[in-house]
Design an enzyme around this catalytic site. Structure first.
Site, PDB file in Angstrom:
ATOM      1  NE  ARG A  34      -3.635 -78.588   8.733  1.00 20.45           N
ATOM      2  CZ  ARG A  34      -4.764 -78.935   8.143  1.00 20.45           C
ATOM      3  NH1 ARG A  34      -5.903 -78.817   8.809  1.00 20.45           N
ATOM      4  NH2 ARG A  34      -4.768 -79.394   6.907  1.00 20.45           N
ATOM      5  CE  LYS A 221     -15.972 -87.352  -6.913  1.00 23.02           C
ATOM      6  NZ  LYS A 221     -17.092 -86.506  -6.430  1.00 23.02           N
ATOM      7  N   GLY A 374      -2.372 -82.115   1.248  1.00 22.61           N
ATOM      8  CA  GLY A 374      -3.445 -83.093   1.162  1.00 22.61           C
ATOM      9  C   GLY A 374      -2.985 -84.508   1.478  1.00 22.61           C
ATOM     10  N   GLY A 397      -5.730 -77.949  -0.934  1.00 19.27           N
ATOM     11  CA  GLY A 397      -6.599 -77.164  -1.805  1.00 19.27           C
ATOM     12  C   GLY A 397      -5.973 -75.845  -2.199  1.00 19.27           C
TER      13      GLY A 397
END
Length: 416
Positions: A34, A221, A374, A397
Protein backbone atom coordinates in the site's frame (compact mmCIF):
# COMPACT_ATOMS: atom_id res chain seq x y z
CA UNK A 1 -12.79 15.65 -11.35
CA UNK A 2 -9.37 17.26 -11.26
CA UNK A 3 -6.41 14.88 -11.30
CA UNK A 4 -3.14 15.29 -9.44
CA UNK A 5 -1.37 15.81 -12.76
CA UNK A 6 -3.47 18.94 -13.42
CA UNK A 7 -2.71 20.66 -10.11
CA UNK A 8 -0.38 23.67 -9.93
CA UNK A 9 1.29 23.04 -6.58
CA UNK A 10 4.70 24.76 -6.68
CA UNK A 11 5.37 26.07 -3.16
CA UNK A 12 1.89 25.07 -1.99
CA UNK A 13 0.85 22.84 0.88
CA UNK A 14 -1.03 19.79 -0.33
CA UNK A 15 -2.86 17.44 2.05
CA UNK A 16 -2.90 13.93 0.59
CA UNK A 17 -5.14 11.21 2.02
CA UNK A 18 -3.26 7.94 1.47
CA UNK A 19 -3.94 4.38 2.57
CA UNK A 20 -1.01 3.29 4.75
CA UNK A 21 -3.12 0.76 6.66
CA UNK A 22 -0.35 -1.85 6.46
CA UNK A 23 0.31 -4.89 8.67
CA UNK A 24 2.91 -4.01 11.33
CA UNK A 25 4.26 -6.36 13.97
CA UNK A 26 6.63 -5.11 16.67
CA UNK A 27 7.42 -2.03 14.60
CA UNK A 28 8.21 -3.98 11.41
CA UNK A 29 6.08 -3.61 8.27
CA UNK A 30 5.21 -7.07 6.94
CA UNK A 31 3.75 -5.92 3.61
CA UNK A 32 4.48 -2.47 2.13
CA UNK A 33 2.33 -2.82 -1.03
CA UNK A 34 0.00 0.00 0.00
CA UNK A 35 2.95 2.33 0.59
CA UNK A 36 4.40 1.43 -2.81
CA UNK A 37 0.98 2.03 -4.46
CA UNK A 38 0.98 5.64 -3.21
CA UNK A 39 4.43 6.49 -4.60
CA UNK A 40 3.39 7.78 -8.07
CA UNK A 41 1.12 10.46 -6.59
CA UNK A 42 3.58 11.47 -3.85
CA UNK A 43 6.49 11.65 -6.33
CA UNK A 44 4.41 13.76 -8.73
CA UNK A 45 3.70 16.33 -6.03
CA UNK A 46 7.24 16.40 -4.64
CA UNK A 47 8.72 16.80 -8.13
CA UNK A 48 6.48 19.84 -8.67
CA UNK A 49 7.79 21.48 -5.49
CA UNK A 50 4.77 20.88 -3.25
CA UNK A 51 4.90 20.70 0.52
CA UNK A 52 3.19 17.34 1.02
CA UNK A 53 1.21 16.55 4.17
CA UNK A 54 0.19 12.89 4.30
CA UNK A 55 -2.80 11.60 6.28
CA UNK A 56 -3.71 7.94 6.83
CA UNK A 57 -5.38 5.66 9.34
CA UNK A 58 -3.83 2.44 10.64
CA UNK A 59 -5.96 -0.28 12.20
CA UNK A 60 -8.91 0.36 14.49
CA UNK A 61 -9.12 2.59 17.53
CA UNK A 62 -12.10 2.10 19.87
CA UNK A 63 -12.22 5.33 21.85
CA UNK A 64 -14.71 4.01 24.41
CA UNK A 65 -11.87 1.82 25.74
CA UNK A 66 -10.17 4.96 27.05
CA UNK A 67 -12.63 4.85 29.96
CA UNK A 68 -13.44 1.13 30.02
CA UNK A 69 -9.95 -0.35 29.67
CA UNK A 70 -7.12 2.25 29.58
CA UNK A 71 -4.39 -0.40 29.11
CA UNK A 72 -6.13 -1.86 26.05
CA UNK A 73 -6.70 1.64 24.69
CA UNK A 74 -2.99 2.46 24.98
CA UNK A 75 -2.12 -0.81 23.22
CA UNK A 76 -4.39 0.20 20.33
CA UNK A 77 -2.51 3.49 20.01
CA UNK A 78 0.84 1.70 20.11
CA UNK A 79 -0.27 -0.82 17.44
CA UNK A 80 -1.60 2.01 15.28
CA UNK A 81 1.57 4.13 15.38
CA UNK A 82 2.51 5.21 11.85
CA UNK A 83 6.14 6.07 12.71
CA UNK A 84 7.60 2.92 10.99
CA UNK A 85 5.71 3.84 7.81
CA UNK A 86 7.43 7.24 7.65
CA UNK A 87 10.80 5.47 7.77
CA UNK A 88 9.83 2.98 5.03
CA UNK A 89 8.34 5.69 2.83
CA UNK A 90 11.57 7.67 3.14
CA UNK A 91 13.55 4.62 1.99
CA UNK A 92 11.27 4.16 -1.03
CA UNK A 93 11.42 7.85 -1.97
CA UNK A 94 15.14 8.16 -1.38
CA UNK A 95 14.64 11.17 0.88
CA UNK A 96 13.73 11.80 4.51
CA UNK A 97 10.01 11.84 5.34
CA UNK A 98 9.26 13.92 8.41
CA UNK A 99 6.85 12.57 11.02
CA UNK A 100 4.47 14.25 13.44
CA UNK A 101 3.71 12.04 16.44
CA UNK A 102 0.51 14.00 17.07
CA UNK A 103 -2.58 14.71 14.97
CA UNK A 104 -3.08 18.27 16.24
CA UNK A 105 -1.30 20.89 18.31
CA UNK A 106 2.01 22.70 18.48
CA UNK A 107 4.29 19.90 17.23
CA UNK A 108 2.20 19.36 14.11
CA UNK A 109 1.80 23.07 13.40
CA UNK A 110 5.52 23.77 13.78
CA UNK A 111 6.50 20.91 11.48
CA UNK A 112 4.03 22.01 8.81
CA UNK A 113 5.25 25.62 9.07
CA UNK A 114 8.84 24.43 8.62
CA UNK A 115 8.13 22.31 5.53
CA UNK A 116 10.21 23.21 2.49
CA UNK A 117 9.22 22.80 -1.16
CA UNK A 118 9.61 19.15 -2.19
CA UNK A 119 9.42 17.85 1.39
CA UNK A 120 6.89 15.38 2.83
CA UNK A 121 5.44 15.06 6.33
CA UNK A 122 3.47 12.03 7.53
CA UNK A 123 0.98 12.82 10.29
CA UNK A 124 0.13 10.32 13.03
CA UNK A 125 -2.82 7.91 12.62
CA UNK A 126 -6.00 9.90 11.85
CA UNK A 127 -8.03 7.47 13.99
CA UNK A 128 -6.22 8.67 17.09
CA UNK A 129 -8.85 11.42 16.77
CA UNK A 130 -12.37 10.46 17.80
CA UNK A 131 -13.75 12.96 15.30
CA UNK A 132 -12.21 11.09 12.33
CA UNK A 133 -14.74 8.26 12.29
CA UNK A 134 -17.31 10.28 14.23
CA UNK A 135 -17.61 12.70 11.32
CA UNK A 136 -21.11 13.12 9.89
CA UNK A 137 -22.03 14.83 6.65
CA UNK A 138 -24.64 16.88 8.47
CA UNK A 139 -22.90 19.64 10.42
CA UNK A 140 -23.25 19.17 14.17
CA UNK A 141 -21.45 19.52 17.46
CA UNK A 142 -18.95 16.73 18.08
CA UNK A 143 -19.38 15.31 14.59
CA UNK A 144 -15.80 15.82 13.43
CA UNK A 145 -16.34 19.03 11.44
CA UNK A 146 -14.00 21.01 13.70
CA UNK A 147 -11.30 18.38 13.14
CA UNK A 148 -11.81 18.41 9.37
CA UNK A 149 -11.64 22.20 9.27
CA UNK A 150 -8.49 22.18 11.44
CA UNK A 151 -6.70 19.81 9.05
CA UNK A 152 -8.07 21.74 6.05
CA UNK A 153 -6.57 24.95 7.45
CA UNK A 154 -3.10 23.64 6.56
CA UNK A 155 -3.95 22.98 2.91
CA UNK A 156 -3.85 24.95 -0.30
CA UNK A 157 -5.08 21.82 -2.12
CA UNK A 158 -6.26 18.27 -1.36
CA UNK A 159 -5.57 14.98 -3.13
CA UNK A 160 -7.53 11.77 -2.47
CA UNK A 161 -5.41 8.70 -3.13
CA UNK A 162 -6.84 6.25 -0.56
CA UNK A 163 -9.33 4.22 -2.57
CA UNK A 164 -9.62 1.66 0.23
CA UNK A 165 -11.12 4.40 2.43
CA UNK A 166 -13.22 6.17 -0.21
CA UNK A 167 -16.41 4.41 0.90
CA UNK A 168 -16.15 6.08 4.31
CA UNK A 169 -17.34 9.65 4.87
CA UNK A 170 -14.74 10.44 7.52
CA UNK A 171 -13.14 13.74 8.50
CA UNK A 172 -10.02 13.08 6.41
CA UNK A 173 -11.81 11.55 3.39
CA UNK A 174 -14.88 13.79 3.16
CA UNK A 175 -14.64 16.65 5.65
CA UNK A 176 -11.36 18.15 4.42
CA UNK A 177 -12.25 18.32 0.71
CA UNK A 178 -15.73 19.58 1.62
CA UNK A 179 -14.19 22.44 3.65
CA UNK A 180 -11.63 23.29 0.95
CA UNK A 181 -14.25 23.34 -1.82
CA UNK A 182 -16.25 25.83 0.25
CA UNK A 183 -13.15 28.07 0.22
CA UNK A 184 -12.69 27.68 -3.54
CA UNK A 185 -9.51 25.61 -3.16
CA UNK A 186 -8.74 22.72 -5.53
CA UNK A 187 -9.44 19.07 -4.67
CA UNK A 188 -8.28 16.22 -6.89
CA UNK A 189 -7.81 12.48 -7.26
CA UNK A 190 -4.39 10.84 -7.14
CA UNK A 191 -3.12 8.32 -9.68
CA UNK A 192 -4.22 5.28 -7.66
CA UNK A 193 -7.80 6.51 -7.20
CA UNK A 194 -7.99 7.70 -10.82
CA UNK A 195 -7.07 4.19 -12.00
CA UNK A 196 -9.50 2.49 -9.59
CA UNK A 197 -12.41 4.70 -10.64
CA UNK A 198 -11.73 4.20 -14.35
CA UNK A 199 -11.53 0.41 -14.08
CA UNK A 200 -14.46 -0.12 -11.72
CA UNK A 201 -16.68 2.32 -13.62
CA UNK A 202 -16.35 -0.05 -16.56
CA UNK A 203 -17.87 -2.79 -14.36
CA UNK A 204 -20.76 -0.47 -13.52
CA UNK A 205 -21.55 1.12 -16.89
CA UNK A 206 -21.48 -2.05 -18.96
CA UNK A 207 -20.95 -1.68 -22.71
CA UNK A 208 -22.20 -4.11 -25.32
CA UNK A 209 -18.64 -5.15 -26.21
CA UNK A 210 -18.05 -6.24 -22.58
CA UNK A 211 -20.76 -8.91 -22.68
CA UNK A 212 -21.10 -11.64 -21.58
CA UNK A 213 -20.33 -10.06 -18.20
CA UNK A 214 -19.70 -12.65 -15.47
CA UNK A 215 -19.44 -11.89 -11.76
CA UNK A 216 -17.90 -14.34 -9.29
CA UNK A 217 -18.78 -13.93 -5.63
CA UNK A 218 -17.43 -15.81 -2.64
CA UNK A 219 -16.72 -15.20 1.00
CA UNK A 220 -18.57 -15.95 4.20
CA UNK A 221 -21.89 -14.13 4.40
CA UNK A 222 -24.80 -13.52 2.04
CA UNK A 223 -25.81 -10.59 4.27
CA UNK A 224 -22.53 -8.82 3.42
CA UNK A 225 -23.24 -9.13 -0.29
CA UNK A 226 -27.02 -8.52 -0.59
CA UNK A 227 -26.67 -5.07 -2.14
CA UNK A 228 -23.93 -6.11 -4.53
CA UNK A 229 -25.92 -9.19 -5.63
CA UNK A 230 -28.96 -6.97 -6.30
CA UNK A 231 -26.83 -4.56 -8.32
CA UNK A 232 -25.01 -7.28 -10.28
CA UNK A 233 -28.25 -9.07 -11.17
CA UNK A 234 -29.19 -5.94 -13.13
CA UNK A 235 -25.80 -5.69 -14.82
CA UNK A 236 -24.45 -9.23 -15.32
CA UNK A 237 -25.23 -12.13 -17.60
CA UNK A 238 -24.13 -14.71 -15.01
CA UNK A 239 -23.23 -14.68 -11.30
CA UNK A 240 -21.17 -17.60 -10.00
CA UNK A 241 -21.49 -18.03 -6.24
CA UNK A 242 -18.98 -20.04 -4.21
CA UNK A 243 -17.41 -19.88 -0.77
CA UNK A 244 -19.32 -20.29 2.47
CA UNK A 245 -22.16 -18.01 1.29
CA UNK A 246 -23.15 -20.67 -1.28
CA UNK A 247 -24.45 -22.91 1.53
CA UNK A 248 -27.16 -20.42 2.50
CA UNK A 249 -28.43 -20.65 -1.08
CA UNK A 250 -28.12 -24.46 -0.96
CA UNK A 251 -30.19 -24.61 2.25
CA UNK A 252 -32.80 -22.32 0.64
CA UNK A 253 -33.12 -24.97 -2.10
CA UNK A 254 -33.74 -27.63 0.53
CA UNK A 255 -30.30 -29.24 0.32
CA UNK A 256 -28.37 -30.64 3.26
CA UNK A 257 -25.56 -28.36 4.40
CA UNK A 258 -24.26 -30.25 7.46
CA UNK A 259 -22.23 -27.97 9.72
CA UNK A 260 -21.50 -25.46 6.93
CA UNK A 261 -22.10 -21.82 7.89
CA UNK A 262 -25.68 -20.92 6.95
CA UNK A 263 -27.45 -17.61 7.65
CA UNK A 264 -30.92 -18.78 8.64
CA UNK A 265 -32.26 -15.22 8.58
CA UNK A 266 -31.25 -14.94 4.90
CA UNK A 267 -33.01 -18.06 3.58
CA UNK A 268 -36.08 -16.16 2.34
CA UNK A 269 -33.84 -13.63 0.62
CA UNK A 270 -31.80 -16.41 -1.03
CA UNK A 271 -34.99 -18.14 -2.28
CA UNK A 272 -36.42 -14.90 -3.69
CA UNK A 273 -33.06 -14.00 -5.20
CA UNK A 274 -32.87 -17.29 -7.08
CA UNK A 275 -36.42 -16.82 -8.42
CA UNK A 276 -35.68 -13.25 -9.49
CA UNK A 277 -32.36 -14.25 -11.07
CA UNK A 278 -34.12 -16.26 -13.74
CA UNK A 279 -31.19 -18.62 -14.25
CA UNK A 280 -28.44 -15.99 -13.96
CA UNK A 281 -27.10 -17.42 -10.69
CA UNK A 282 -24.87 -20.52 -10.91
CA UNK A 283 -24.33 -22.44 -7.66
CA UNK A 284 -21.83 -25.19 -6.79
CA UNK A 285 -22.84 -28.76 -7.70
CA UNK A 286 -20.29 -30.46 -5.42
CA UNK A 287 -18.11 -29.60 -2.42
CA UNK A 288 -14.85 -30.53 -0.76
CA UNK A 289 -15.81 -31.17 2.85
CA UNK A 290 -14.08 -31.82 6.17
CA UNK A 291 -15.23 -32.94 9.59
CA UNK A 292 -13.54 -29.96 11.24
CA UNK A 293 -12.46 -26.48 10.21
CA UNK A 294 -9.33 -26.74 12.35
CA UNK A 295 -6.64 -28.77 10.52
CA UNK A 296 -5.21 -29.94 13.84
CA UNK A 297 -8.53 -31.61 14.71
CA UNK A 298 -9.58 -32.69 11.20
CA UNK A 299 -9.57 -36.44 10.46
CA UNK A 300 -11.57 -36.69 7.21
CA UNK A 301 -11.65 -34.75 3.93
CA UNK A 302 -13.71 -35.87 0.95
CA UNK A 303 -15.70 -34.70 -2.09
CA UNK A 304 -19.50 -34.93 -2.09
CA UNK A 305 -22.15 -34.20 -4.73
CA UNK A 306 -24.91 -31.82 -3.68
CA UNK A 307 -25.77 -32.48 0.01
CA UNK A 308 -23.19 -32.06 2.78
CA UNK A 309 -23.76 -34.77 5.42
CA UNK A 310 -24.21 -34.06 9.12
CA UNK A 311 -20.95 -33.70 11.02
CA UNK A 312 -19.19 -32.20 7.98
CA UNK A 313 -18.84 -28.71 6.53
CA UNK A 314 -18.13 -27.45 3.05
CA UNK A 315 -14.68 -25.88 2.79
CA UNK A 316 -14.17 -25.54 -0.97
CA UNK A 317 -15.98 -26.04 -4.27
CA UNK A 318 -15.55 -29.53 -5.74
CA UNK A 319 -14.04 -30.67 -9.09
CA UNK A 320 -17.36 -30.64 -10.99
CA UNK A 321 -18.04 -27.08 -9.84
CA UNK A 322 -14.53 -26.00 -10.79
CA UNK A 323 -15.20 -27.34 -14.29
CA UNK A 324 -18.65 -25.72 -14.43
CA UNK A 325 -17.35 -22.32 -13.30
CA UNK A 326 -14.39 -22.48 -15.70
CA UNK A 327 -16.80 -23.13 -18.58
CA UNK A 328 -18.90 -20.07 -17.69
CA UNK A 329 -15.79 -17.91 -17.21
CA UNK A 330 -14.43 -18.96 -20.63
CA UNK A 331 -17.42 -17.29 -22.35
CA UNK A 332 -16.91 -13.92 -20.64
CA UNK A 333 -15.75 -10.65 -22.14
CA UNK A 334 -15.67 -9.03 -18.68
CA UNK A 335 -15.15 -10.49 -15.17
CA UNK A 336 -15.68 -9.00 -11.71
CA UNK A 337 -14.49 -11.27 -8.89
CA UNK A 338 -14.78 -10.70 -5.15
CA UNK A 339 -14.39 -13.43 -2.55
CA UNK A 340 -12.51 -16.77 -2.51
CA UNK A 341 -14.17 -20.11 -3.31
CA UNK A 342 -13.02 -21.80 -0.12
CA UNK A 343 -10.62 -21.71 2.80
CA UNK A 344 -7.70 -20.91 0.50
CA UNK A 345 -5.39 -20.29 3.47
CA UNK A 346 -5.35 -24.09 4.00
CA UNK A 347 -3.64 -26.15 1.30
CA UNK A 348 -6.38 -28.81 1.16
CA UNK A 349 -8.99 -26.22 0.18
CA UNK A 350 -7.12 -24.03 -2.33
CA UNK A 351 -8.10 -25.80 -5.54
CA UNK A 352 -11.38 -23.94 -6.09
CA UNK A 353 -9.84 -20.48 -5.74
CA UNK A 354 -6.83 -21.49 -7.86
CA UNK A 355 -9.18 -22.89 -10.54
CA UNK A 356 -11.03 -19.56 -10.72
CA UNK A 357 -7.68 -17.72 -10.96
CA UNK A 358 -6.54 -20.00 -13.80
CA UNK A 359 -9.82 -19.71 -15.70
CA UNK A 360 -9.70 -15.90 -15.49
CA UNK A 361 -6.02 -15.79 -16.46
CA UNK A 362 -6.94 -17.92 -19.49
CA UNK A 363 -8.91 -14.90 -20.75
CA UNK A 364 -5.82 -12.66 -20.82
CA UNK A 365 -5.97 -10.50 -23.93
CA UNK A 366 -9.55 -11.59 -24.66
CA UNK A 367 -11.49 -10.06 -21.74
CA UNK A 368 -11.38 -7.26 -19.15
CA UNK A 369 -10.79 -8.91 -15.78
CA UNK A 370 -11.12 -7.26 -12.37
CA UNK A 371 -10.31 -8.69 -8.96
CA UNK A 372 -12.27 -6.65 -6.43
CA UNK A 373 -9.78 -6.54 -3.57
CA UNK A 374 -10.05 -8.12 -0.12
CA UNK A 375 -9.35 -11.85 0.35
CA UNK A 376 -9.58 -12.53 -3.40
CA UNK A 377 -6.77 -10.01 -4.01
CA UNK A 378 -4.73 -11.72 -1.27
CA UNK A 379 -5.31 -15.08 -3.00
CA UNK A 380 -4.38 -13.70 -6.43
CA UNK A 381 -1.13 -12.40 -4.99
CA UNK A 382 -0.42 -15.59 -3.00
CA UNK A 383 -0.85 -17.83 -6.06
CA UNK A 384 1.18 -15.57 -8.37
CA UNK A 385 -1.58 -14.33 -10.70
CA UNK A 386 -1.70 -10.64 -9.76
CA UNK A 387 -0.04 -9.38 -12.93
CA UNK A 388 -2.35 -11.45 -15.14
CA UNK A 389 -5.51 -9.50 -14.25
CA UNK A 390 -6.52 -6.30 -16.05
CA UNK A 391 -7.01 -4.71 -12.63
CA UNK A 392 -6.60 -5.79 -9.00
CA UNK A 393 -8.37 -3.35 -6.68
CA UNK A 394 -6.71 -2.06 -3.52
CA UNK A 395 -10.07 -1.76 -1.72
CA UNK A 396 -12.34 -4.74 -1.11
CA UNK A 397 -15.10 -2.86 0.70
CA UNK A 398 -14.77 0.20 -1.53
CA UNK A 399 -14.91 -1.81 -4.77
CA UNK A 400 -18.05 -3.64 -3.60
CA UNK A 401 -19.75 -0.41 -2.56
CA UNK A 402 -18.87 1.21 -5.87
CA UNK A 403 -20.59 -1.67 -7.68
CA UNK A 404 -23.56 -1.52 -5.26
CA UNK A 405 -24.01 2.23 -5.63
CA UNK A 406 -23.66 2.47 -9.41
CA UNK A 407 -20.22 4.07 -9.29
CA UNK A 408 -20.74 6.36 -6.30
CA UNK A 409 -18.58 6.57 -3.18
CA UNK A 410 -18.66 9.48 -0.68
CA UNK A 411 -14.88 10.04 -0.80
CA UNK A 412 -15.02 10.27 -4.59
CA UNK A 413 -18.31 12.14 -5.05
CA UNK A 414 -17.16 14.96 -2.75
CA UNK A 415 -14.36 15.69 -5.24
CA UNK A 416 -16.67 16.14 -8.23
Amino acid sequence: MLTVKELNVQGKRVVVRVDFNVPIKEGVIRDDNRVVAALPTIKELLSKGAKVILLSHLGKVKHKLKEEDPAKFEKQLKDGNLAPVAVRLGELLGQEVLFSSVTRGEELEQKIAALKDGQALLVQNTRYEKGEEGFAKEEGEGKGHDLAKYWASFADAYVMDAFGSAHRAHASTYGIPEALKAEGKPVAVGYLVEKEVANLTRCVDVKKEDRPYVAILGGLKVSDKIKVIESLLKKCDKILIGGAMAYTFARALGKGTGESPVELDQLDYASNCLLKANGKIVLPVDSVIGDNFDPASRTTTQVVDSDVPEGFQGLDIGPKTRELFAKEISKAKMIFWNGPMGVFEQEEFQKGTIAVCEAIVGLEGKAFTVCGGGDSAAAVKQFGYKDKFSHVSTGGGASLEMIENDGHLPGIDVLR
